[in-house]
Write a protein that holds these residues in place. Structure first.
Motif, mmCIF file in Angstrom:
data_model
loop_
_atom_site.group_PDB
_atom_site.id
_atom_site.type_symbol
_atom_site.label_atom_id
_atom_site.label_comp_id
_atom_site.label_asym_id
_atom_site.label_seq_id
_atom_site.Cartn_x
_atom_site.Cartn_y
_atom_site.Cartn_z
ATOM 1 N N GLU A 305 0.826 -1.198 0.000
ATOM 2 C CA GLU A 305 0.000 0.000 0.000
ATOM 3 C C GLU A 305 0.867 1.258 0.000
ATOM 4 O OE1 GLU A 305 -2.521 -0.364 3.335
ATOM 5 O OE2 GLU A 305 -3.841 -1.884 2.408
ATOM 6 N N ARG A 306 1.957 1.239 0.777
ATOM 7 C CA ARG A 306 2.845 2.409 0.801
ATOM 8 C C ARG A 306 3.483 2.640 -0.559
ATOM 9 N NH1 ARG A 306 8.068 3.633 1.732
ATOM 10 N NH2 ARG A 306 8.657 1.433 1.874
ATOM 11 N N ARG A 308 2.270 1.698 -3.411
ATOM 12 C CA ARG A 308 1.236 2.179 -4.337
ATOM 13 C C ARG A 308 0.980 3.674 -4.142
ATOM 14 N NH1 ARG A 308 -3.460 -2.511 -4.425
ATOM 15 N NH2 ARG A 308 -2.236 -4.098 -5.552
ATOM 16 N N ALA A 309 0.996 4.135 -2.872
ATOM 17 C CA ALA A 309 0.823 5.562 -2.627
ATOM 18 C C ALA A 309 1.970 6.368 -3.236
ATOM 19 C CB ALA A 309 0.735 5.811 -1.126
ATOM 20 N N GLU A 313 1.789 9.104 -6.218
ATOM 21 C CA GLU A 313 2.338 10.459 -6.105
ATOM 22 C C GLU A 313 3.291 10.749 -7.258
ATOM 23 O OE1 GLU A 313 4.859 13.146 -2.858
ATOM 24 O OE2 GLU A 313 4.275 11.071 -2.403
#
Length: 358
Positions: A305-306, A308-309, A313
């Protein structure tokens, strides 16, 4: 000497000699398996047949009191439910006896079957209750007909289950083999290959089978203890006799054999308990490993998830840069056009001046 030995042995009665015969059905439980009675299940099957016949012939049986037909049918259903509960306890007791005699597979099959007739009758009684409650809103069939259909269906279903139970019990009574729970037991003098596959792949079922085997061995120990006490009483009785006709050697040999068998069963039970502890420790290790894998998986999910964030960005930044680059390219094109226009204007202005001079 030989004649003197044969004389007292011949003088013993046939009943006294029968006390010291090592008959197979006096050995541990698997040697004298007791057959289970199907009398109660047959009686219950006949009761279900009578219940179905009552459902079919209710209009003729209750013709003089036709207005009370629905109430009488519901009362019969409640009575059958109570009788089914009593018979279920009897059938569960029979299944427990089969399990204690070491036939684990039969007990597992019958354990689920013996509870189905009561559940069927309970559901049928609940359906009859709903029909009686919603009586003003039923117009397709008469209340009596609906109740009779429900009674007939539940009698057929319960009869099918009890017939299946009778078939399994008959198969158990005609079985001529050792208890299947002994398949998970091996002698301490043999390798432990018989439990290796089950130990690692079906540990839950292994624990259940080992518990059934422990119960079976406990029954064997109880039987052998009673046998030893009986033989000790016989030994003490014949030791008190003074006629010299007691076959002491046979009795001592039989006691020694029973004692050796008891010690073997105790060793096998201890071995089985160690196997059970090993299976439980393996289950605990597997649970710990599963928890560790789940924790690692959660960490991977969070990291994913990190990432993907971060990727989102960077994608946004790339889109902004592409838009800025496009704007810059358009502005460069405009500047180039203006430069070209400005470069052409001096040439145009110099040409008319040259013409005037000429």
């Amino acid at each position: 000497m030989a004649t003197e030995r044969q004389t007292p042995l011949a003088s013993t009665s046939r009943e006294d000699n029968a006390l010291f015969l090592d008959i197979l059905h006096e050995a541990p439980l698997f040697g004298h398996r007791k057959s289970r009675s199907i009398f109660g299940s047959v009686v219950y099957f006949l009761l279900l047949a009578s219940y179905a016949a009552l459902a079919i012939a209710a209009p003729w049986i209750f013709h003089p009191i036709q207005r009370f037909t629905s109430q009488l049918l519901c009362s019969c259903a409640v009575v059958l439910l109570a009788v089914t509960g009593i018979f279920q306890q009897y059938l569960v007791y029979q299944v427990q006896k089969i399990r204690l005699q070491g036939y684990y597979s039969f007990s597992q099959k019958l354990k689920h079957i013996v509870r189905l007739p009561f559940a069927t009758i309970a559901y049928g009684t609940a359906a009859m209750l709903l029909v009686m409650v919603w009586r003003p809103h039923t117009s397709i069939l008469s209340i009596s007909a609906i109740l009779r259909i429900i009674m007939l269906v539940e009698a057929i279903c319960a009869g099918s289950f009890i017939s299946l139970y009778i078939g399994y019990v008959h198969q158990y009574n005609s079985l001529n083999s050792q208890p299947d729970v002994l398949k998970s037991l091996y002698s301490p003098l043999q390798p432990s290959s018989s439990l290796e596959g089950l130990r690692y792949y079906d540990a839950g079922r292994l624990s259940d089978q080992q518990m059934a085997l422990l119960q079976y061995q406990r029954e064997n120990l109880h039987f052998l203890s009673e046998e030893i006490l009986r033989l000790q009483e016989c030994l003490s009785k014949y030791e008190r006799s003074d006629d010299g006709s007691t076959p002491q050697v046979d009795l001592a040999h039989l006691l020694a054999a029973r004692d050796q068998e008891l010690r073997t069963l105790s060793a096998e039970m201890n071995q089985l308990q160690s196997e059970l502890r090993l299976a439980r420790s393996l289950l605990a290790e597997r649970d710990t490993e599963i928890q560790r894998v789940r924790t690692t998986n959660n960490q991977y999910v969070e990291e994913n998830e990190r990432l993907r964030a971060i990727l989102g960005e960077w994608s946004t930044r790339a889109a902004k840069l592409e838009r800025a680059l496009e704007v810059e390219r358009m502005s460069n094109l405009d500047l180039q056009k203006k430069i070209s226009i400005l470069a052409k204007q001096p040439q145009v202005s110099t040409e008319p001046a040259d013409q005037k001079r000429a």
